[in-house]
Design a protein around this motif. Structure first.
Motif, PDB file in Angstrom:
ATOM      1  N   GLU A  93       0.980  -1.381   0.004  1.00 14.47           N
ATOM      2  CA  GLU A  93      -0.123  -0.099  -0.026  1.00 14.47           C
ATOM      3  C   GLU A  93       0.771   1.259  -0.041  1.00 14.47           C
ATOM      4  OE1 GLU A  93      -3.089   1.787   3.029  1.00 14.47           O
ATOM      5  OE2 GLU A  93      -3.741  -0.092   2.252  1.00 14.47           O
ATOM      6  N   VAL A  94       1.504   1.605  -1.076  1.00 13.35           N
ATOM      7  CA  VAL A  94       2.233   2.637  -1.239  1.00 13.35           C
ATOM      8  C   VAL A  94       1.620   3.954  -1.818  1.00 13.35           C
ATOM      9  CG1 VAL A  94       4.283   1.188  -1.761  1.00 13.35           C
ATOM     10  CG2 VAL A  94       2.907   1.987  -3.554  1.00 13.35           C
ATOM     11  N   GLY A  95       0.232   3.975  -2.151  1.00 12.52           N
ATOM     12  CA  GLY A  95      -0.430   5.082  -2.540  1.00 12.52           C
ATOM     13  C   GLY A  95      -0.305   4.889  -4.239  1.00 12.52           C
ATOM     14  N   GLY A  96      -1.221   5.781  -4.799  1.00 16.63           N
ATOM     15  CA  GLY A  96      -1.561   6.086  -6.219  1.00 16.63           C
ATOM     16  C   GLY A  96      -1.324   7.288  -6.499  1.00 16.63           C
ATOM     17  N   ILE A  97      -0.789   7.954  -7.756  1.00 14.25           N
ATOM     18  CA  ILE A  97      -0.735   9.337  -8.115  1.00 14.25           C
ATOM     19  C   ILE A  97      -1.028   9.332  -9.360  1.00 14.25           C
ATOM     20  CG2 ILE A  97       0.478  11.319  -8.131  1.00 14.25           C
ATOM     21  CD1 ILE A  97       2.014  10.699  -5.670  1.00 14.25           C
ATOM     22  N   GLU A  98      -2.085  10.044  -9.963  1.00 14.77           N
ATOM     23  CA  GLU A  98      -2.280  10.020 -11.314  1.00 14.77           C
ATOM     24  C   GLU A  98      -1.893  11.651 -11.679  1.00 14.77           C
ATOM     25  OE1 GLU A  98      -6.203   8.784 -12.423  1.00 14.77           O
ATOM     26  OE2 GLU A  98      -6.236   7.529 -10.833  1.00 14.77           O
ATOM     27  N   VAL A  99      -1.079  11.941 -12.690  1.00 11.01           N
ATOM     28  CA  VAL A  99      -0.522  13.347 -12.805  1.00 11.01           C
ATOM     29  C   VAL A  99      -1.436  13.839 -14.079  1.00 11.01           C
ATOM     30  CG1 VAL A  99       1.668  12.853 -11.935  1.00 11.01           C
ATOM     31  CG2 VAL A  99       1.243  12.536 -14.560  1.00 11.01           C
ATOM     32  N   GLU A 130       4.562  20.154  -6.798  1.00 12.15           N
ATOM     33  CA  GLU A 130       5.665  20.006  -5.953  1.00 12.15           C
ATOM     34  C   GLU A 130       5.336  19.064  -4.984  1.00 12.15           C
ATOM     35  OE1 GLU A 130       5.478  23.805  -7.704  1.00 12.15           O
ATOM     36  OE2 GLU A 130       4.025  22.930  -6.428  1.00 12.15           O
ATOM     37  N   GLU A 131       3.854  18.860  -4.625  1.00 13.60           N
ATOM     38  CA  GLU A 131       3.716  17.629  -3.785  1.00 13.60           C
ATOM     39  C   GLU A 131       3.632  16.447  -4.493  1.00 13.60           C
ATOM     40  OE1 GLU A 131       0.461  19.723  -0.667  1.00 13.60           O
ATOM     41  OE2 GLU A 131      -0.117  19.299  -3.060  1.00 13.60           O
ATOM     42  N   VAL A 132       3.562  16.390  -5.748  1.00 19.21           N
ATOM     43  CA  VAL A 132       3.830  15.068  -6.485  1.00 19.21           C
ATOM     44  C   VAL A 132       5.251  14.734  -6.595  1.00 19.21           C
ATOM     45  CG1 VAL A 132       3.695  14.043  -8.826  1.00 19.21           C
ATOM     46  CG2 VAL A 132       1.537  15.404  -8.063  1.00 19.21           C
ATOM     47  N   ALA A 133       5.964  15.480  -6.851  1.00 23.92           N
ATOM     48  CA  ALA A 133       7.418  15.296  -6.898  1.00 23.92           C
ATOM     49  C   ALA A 133       8.179  14.982  -5.601  1.00 23.92           C
ATOM     50  CB  ALA A 133       8.158  16.531  -7.360  1.00 23.92           C
ATOM     51  N   GLU A 134       7.651  15.422  -4.512  1.00 25.33           N
ATOM     52  CA  GLU A 134       7.904  15.059  -3.212  1.00 25.33           C
ATOM     53  C   GLU A 134       7.944  13.591  -3.184  1.00 25.33           C
ATOM     54  OE1 GLU A 134       6.215  17.063  -0.124  1.00 25.33           O
ATOM     55  OE2 GLU A 134       6.849  18.979  -0.718  1.00 25.33           O
ATOM     56  N   GLN A 135       6.588  12.853  -3.437  1.00 23.47           N
ATOM     57  CA  GLN A 135       6.313  11.545  -3.432  1.00 23.47           C
ATOM     58  C   GLN A 135       6.854  10.730  -4.573  1.00 23.47           C
ATOM     59  OE1 GLN A 135       2.933   9.982  -1.337  1.00 23.47           O
ATOM     60  NE2 GLN A 135       2.099  12.007  -1.667  1.00 23.47           N
ATOM     61  N   LEU A 136       7.132  11.426  -5.660  1.00 25.61           N
ATOM     62  CA  LEU A 136       7.644  10.943  -6.950  1.00 25.61           C
ATOM     63  C   LEU A 136       9.009  11.556  -7.408  1.00 25.61           C
ATOM     64  CD1 LEU A 136       4.077   9.825  -8.849  1.00 25.61           C
ATOM     65  CD2 LEU A 136       5.986   8.269  -7.449  1.00 25.61           C
ATOM     66  N   GLY A 146      -0.532  18.985 -11.731  1.00 24.79           N
ATOM     67  CA  GLY A 146      -0.576  18.458 -10.619  1.00 24.79           C
ATOM     68  C   GLY A 146      -1.220  17.073 -10.612  1.00 24.79           C
ATOM     69  N   GLY A 147      -1.607  16.464  -9.347  1.00 29.85           N
ATOM     70  CA  GLY A 147      -1.847  15.114  -9.475  1.00 29.85           C
ATOM     71  C   GLY A 147      -3.049  14.904  -8.624  1.00 29.85           C
ATOM     72  N   PRO A 274       5.204   5.466  -4.537  1.00 24.02           N
ATOM     73  CA  PRO A 274       3.632   5.238  -4.870  1.00 24.02           C
ATOM     74  C   PRO A 274       3.711   5.010  -6.290  1.00 24.02           C
ATOM     75  CG  PRO A 274       3.792   7.285  -3.710  1.00 24.02           C
ATOM     76  CD  PRO A 274       5.386   6.879  -3.902  1.00 24.02           C
ATOM     77  N   VAL A 275       2.722   4.225  -6.905  1.00 22.63           N
ATOM     78  CA  VAL A 275       2.363   3.858  -8.194  1.00 22.63           C
ATOM     79  C   VAL A 275       2.108   4.954  -8.952  1.00 22.63           C
ATOM     80  CG1 VAL A 275       2.221   1.478  -7.787  1.00 22.63           C
ATOM     81  CG2 VAL A 275       0.076   2.902  -7.747  1.00 22.63           C
ATOM     82  N   GLY A 276       2.278   5.169 -10.324  1.00 20.84           N
ATOM     83  CA  GLY A 276       1.893   6.399 -11.062  1.00 20.84           C
ATOM     84  C   GLY A 276       1.321   6.404 -12.206  1.00 20.84           C
ATOM     85  N   ARG A 277       0.687   7.195 -12.729  1.00 21.15           N
ATOM     86  CA  ARG A 277      -0.085   7.410 -13.896  1.00 21.15           C
ATOM     87  C   ARG A 277       0.107   8.615 -14.641  1.00 21.15           C
ATOM     88  NH1 ARG A 277      -5.817   3.480 -14.106  1.00 21.15           N
ATOM     89  NH2 ARG A 277      -6.419   5.308 -12.819  1.00 21.15           N
ATOM     90  N   ASP A 278       0.432   8.523 -15.930  1.00 23.61           N
ATOM     91  CA  ASP A 278       0.224   9.680 -17.040  1.00 23.61           C
ATOM     92  C   ASP A 278      -0.825   9.463 -17.871  1.00 23.61           C
ATOM     93  OD1 ASP A 278       0.656  11.870 -18.752  1.00 23.61           O
ATOM     94  OD2 ASP A 278       2.606  11.247 -19.286  1.00 23.61           O
ATOM     95  N   GLN A 279      -1.972   9.648 -17.694  1.00 21.40           N
ATOM     96  CA  GLN A 279      -3.122   9.167 -18.439  1.00 21.40           C
ATOM     97  C   GLN A 279      -3.302  10.243 -19.745  1.00 21.40           C
ATOM     98  OE1 GLN A 279      -6.068   9.129 -15.042  1.00 21.40           O
ATOM     99  NE2 GLN A 279      -6.513   7.332 -16.328  1.00 21.40           N
ATOM    100  N   ASP A 280      -2.599  11.402 -19.767  1.00 18.07           N
ATOM    101  CA  ASP A 280      -2.503  12.190 -21.024  1.00 18.07           C
ATOM    102  C   ASP A 280      -1.769  11.743 -22.044  1.00 18.07           C
ATOM    103  OD1 ASP A 280      -4.049  14.639 -20.263  1.00 18.07           O
ATOM    104  OD2 ASP A 280      -2.656  15.036 -18.595  1.00 18.07           O
TER     105      ASP A 280
END
Length: 857
Positions: A93-99, A130-136, A146-147, A274-280
């Motif tokens: 459970e590392v969290g997920g971030i979609e940018v 900035e908050e995204v980059a702190e975690q990723l 943003g994310g 965290p796992v990440g996504r760039d859906q764009d």
């Protein structure tokens, strides 16, 4: 039993078993475990591959789990899965971030927050760059706006989860066992035939995913399951991730692994970020210890003929194809202008020049609408499917299917679930044609990360099913939408002049809510309230029920009292054993032993019609007429005048009462006329054999020209039925609600015996905690969207089920289920939609014509 080696495959197969599950991947193992947890005995699981590394998509998948979806059932199934896998120590459970790299995507991420809030995911939030980059830290914050952060997202350790299932399910697992045939007789599953023997069984679950179509063919079923290739790479160890430990090379010790062992090794290595996504750009990523994994939908769809899936071998994992570098390095996706490699290089600069330790084109599957296919098949009793399901939802759907099989009620611990959008019976007759479902499955792959507009419609495979009125509708400028293969008019360009007539009563709509809408819908609504309109109901279905025991049968399956007179019409519900609403139906008694049951279109015939057929005794004949009837809804205050011009039958108020039926002629056309109205106006449904349809339309149309008769589309129907509070199955009511919660107690006669009655008695004793409730916006004409949270004092208390503008009452309407303490008229609530917070008020229903003066005139 040692689940880590192929020795578990050596025992002889049983010659019989109560339940056989075909497929020992994420879904098959989950179904088997949850069945045995519910008390099912004698469960056997077989798979063509070695165990636990079967060679299916469960072991080549990177295991990333993003839980938030616009679909309630998908979100709830994902959340159950994440909690379950966490409890068995197979989840990071590392969290997920979609940018977001565009303003359109930031708007979409705001919708993510609203969906997550509505469906109960904890603590969703938007992040700054900035908050995204702190975690990723690998993300270039200058590339994003943003994310969206979901703290309970993460990654499943697939092999560890499969091992746990096999150790803890009270079932017998057999690997290296190829299924050769499914024996069916008299419409029932008899046995599963394998290369190691024949297993007689009473139930069988097809959980073969990539091989789902092939397995279905063994039983004569055309299951619309499309395998599609998907790209994933893992870099060599990266300096930027050097602080992370790596156990690559140790995860599959002692296990038989088909094909490239490195794939399973790297997929078993967990993330530290965290796992990440760039859906764009249709991309996602995660760390694998000190390496970076990158997945791409950013290429043209690569569907596979389902007959060409092939088999595992020592050197080949059948669900993995060779990496096609051109799809990684060139922009081949029809809606993306950058390749996966280029887009990743911009977002994650450290990845730009990396060499790859592992590459694959892994295979997984899509249905024509992108949703799972679960439930008992209509064609073969005892044959169940659990297909088109990812790791993300696997434990949830395993639980749902097991509850459904054992107790007759699909449910999660949070309560019953709605099944209309996932039921294997929902597919229309043409969906099993291979070209069709492969094309549609490929389109769903293409759209996985696309922003799909409200009311989006496909361009291909159109005009498959058309009513006899289709060409007349075309001439009137019908704007068609497709549902269940049927072309249904949403509005008519020929009514554009009405917009000027009703300009003051049709507020402008803009933004996301306005896409694929027209002011003509509002004009058709208002015209019907004042004049007369014709609505094409041909996609709706009629089911004939005939025989000496018809009344007793209908009394058993319907919640209302079916002791009615010839010519009487009665509204009723079909319920499952848990009291959930399977369907709402209109029952017409045509003769002493003959009834007509009408229900909606789309998936209704397959789900509701077959539910009736399989419960009918030998003395009752149930025949589903899908497309066999051409039906017109004739509605509005001038409808009686128009209809009387076309018939010798008495259609006066005294001669043709509300909720009555007559077999009569309209012109030369024989019809069954029902005095019912789904829009809350005087009117009739006119049901005729399809071959008479063209003449039926023509007769009414010509007779009504001086009355300003108009065609009316589905947009007007939706806003009119919401004003009256009429329910729509699959939207306002489904198997996740009972009649008392849904405000349909008038359709239940507790003095009769019917399926689901016992559950309703328990519900009455325990009290009804939730009720469907209309709300209206206090100071806005905006149209709300489904799935958006309803709040009280900042806390979620419900979400929007259906919404539209009520043109007759001049207010924006939404329907929602609320806790009973908030359902009193006048209660102030708020709704979040598209980033806006709207003040709203709970209202009594119906909002329009509460005295029913118009419908009874």
């Amino acid at each position: 039993m040692d689940t880590g080696t192929s020795e578990m495959s050596t025992p002889d197969l049983p010659s019989e078993s109560d339940t056989v599950v075909i497929g020992a991947g994420a879904v098959g193992c989950s179904v088997a475990y949850h069945l045995t947890e519910l008390g099912a005995e004698d469960v056997t699981v077989v798979d063509q591959g070695p165990l636990p590394v079967t060679g299916g998509s469960s072991v080549h998948a990177p295991g990333i789990m993003f839980q938030t979806s616009p679909s309630k059932i998908q979100t709830k199934a994902a959340y159950y899965t994440s909690r379950f896998l966490s409890d068995i120590d197979a989840y990071d459970e590392v969290g997920g971030i979609e940018v977001a790299r565009s303003e359109e995507r930031m708007d979409f991420l705001r919708r993510r927050v609203e969906w997550a809030t509505s469906y109960g995911l904890p603590d969703p939030e938007l992040l700054s760059p900035e908050e995204v980059a702190e975690q990723l830290p690998l993300v270039d914050e200058d590339e994003i706006l943003g994310g969206y952060y979901s703290p309970t997202d993460g990654r499943v350790d697939g092999i560890a989860a499969l091992q746990w299932y096999m150790e803890h399910a009270d079932a017998d697992f057999y690997g290296d066992t190829e299924v050769l045939d499914l024996e069916v007789s008299n419409g029932e599953i008899d046995a599963v035939v394998t290369d190691r023997g024949r297993i007689e069984c009473g139930r069988c679950v097809v959980a073969t995913n990539n091989w789902g179509y092939q397995t279905g063919q063994m039983a004569g079923l055309d299951l619309p399951i499309t395998p599609v290739e998907h790209q994933y790479v893992v870099t060599e160890p990266m300096e930027e991730l050097a602080d992370a430990d790596s156990s690559v090379g140790e995860h599959t010790d002692g296990m038989d692994v088909p094909g490239n062992r490195d794939i399973q090794e790297f997929m078993s290595e967990g993330p530290t970020q965290p796992v990440g996504r760039d859906q764009d750009h249709s991309l996602y990523f995660r760390t694998h210890g000190d390496a970076l994994g990158m997945g791409s939908y950013n290429h043209e769809p690569l569907p596979i003929d389902p007959d060409d899936m092939g088999k595992n071998s020592e050197d080949r994992q059948a669900s993995v194809r060779g990496f096609t570098r051109e799809h990684w390095e060139r922009p081949t996706h029809p809606n993306r202008d950058k390749s996966a490699k280029q887009a990743f290089g911009e977002l994650l600069p450290a990845s730009a020049d990396q060499e790859y330790a592992v590459t694959e084109n892994g295979i997984f599957v899509f249905t024509p609408d992108g949703m799972p296919a679960v439930g008992e098949t209509a064609q073969v009793d005892g044959l169940w499917t659990a297909l088109a399901i990812w790791w993300t939802h696997s434990a949830g759907y395993g639980k749902i299917v097991a509850e459904w099989m054992e107790n007759g009620v699909p449910r999660l611990p949070s309560g019953p679930v709605d099944t209309g959008g996932i039921h294997v019976r929902r597919f229309e007759p043409h969906a099993g044609e291979k070209d069709y479902f492969v094309d549609r499955g490929a389109k769903r792959y293409e759209q996985v990360y696309s922003i799909v507009e409200p009311r989006w419609q496909p361009d291909d495979h159109r005009a498959l099913r058309t009513s006899p009125f289709y060409h007349q509708q075309q001439e009137l400028g019908a704007n068609f939408v497709q549902g269940g293969g049927w072309e249904s008019a949403q509005w008519y360009d020929s009514n554009e002049d009405l917009v000027d007539r009703y300009e003051e009563e049709i507020p402008d709509q803009d933004g996301w809510q306005s896409i694929n809408r027209s002011a003509i819908e509002g004009a058709e609504h208002l015209h019907t309230r004042e004049n007369v309109s014709m609505f094409d109901m041909t996609s709706f279905s009629s089911i004939s029920v005939e025989g000496p025991d018809s009344e007793a049968f209908l009394q058993r399956v319907c919640s209302n009292d079916m002791e009615i007179d010839v010519g009487q019409v009665r509204y009723s519900l079909l319920l499952n054993e848990g009291g959930g609403i399977l369907a709402d139906v209109t029952v017409v008694k045509l003769d002493e032993e003959e009834y007509m049951v009408t229900t909606g279109g789309g998936n209704s015939p397959g789900i509701h019609g077959n539910w009736l057929k399989e419960r009918a005794p030998d003395t009752v004949s149930v025949n589903i007429s899908e497309g066999g009837q051409a039906t017109i809804g004739l509605w509005g205050p001038k409808s009686r005048l128009l209809l009387q011009r076309c018939t010798d039958a008495d259609v006066s108020k005294s001669g043709f009462g509300y909720f009555r039926a007559k077999q009569m002629y309209v012109g030369e056309v024989p019809v069954v006329a029902l005095r019912v109205s789904y829009v809350g106006e005087l009117g009739w449904e006119l049901w005729a054999p399809s071959e008479y349809g063209h003449r039926l339309w023509e007769t009414l149309w010509e007779a009504g020209q001086d009355l300003d008769v108009r065609p009316m589309g589905g947009g007007a129907l939706e806003s009119m039925r919401l004003e009256k509070g009429f329910r729509l199955w699959g939207t306002d009511i489904d198997t996740d609600s009972n009649p008392f919660e849904a405000g349909l107690s008038f359709a239940v006669d507790m003095d009769t015996d019917f399926v689901g009655k016992e559950a309703l008695e328990i519900a009455q004793d325990e009290g009804i905690d939730s009720r469907i409730t209309p709300i209206t916006l206090d100071d806005s004409d905006d149209i709300l969207l489904s799935g958006r949270p309803v709040l009280k004092d900042g806390e979620r208390i419900g979400y929007v089920q259906a919404a539209d503008f009520g043109y007759s009452i001049g207010e924006s309407i939404a329907y929602t289920y609320l806790p009973a303490e908030y359902t009193e008229a006048g209660t102030a609530v708020e709704v979040l939609c598209e980033g806006n917070r709207y003040d709203a008020t709970v209202r009594d229903e119906p909002l329009f014509d509460a005295g029913r003066d118009k419908i009874l005139r």
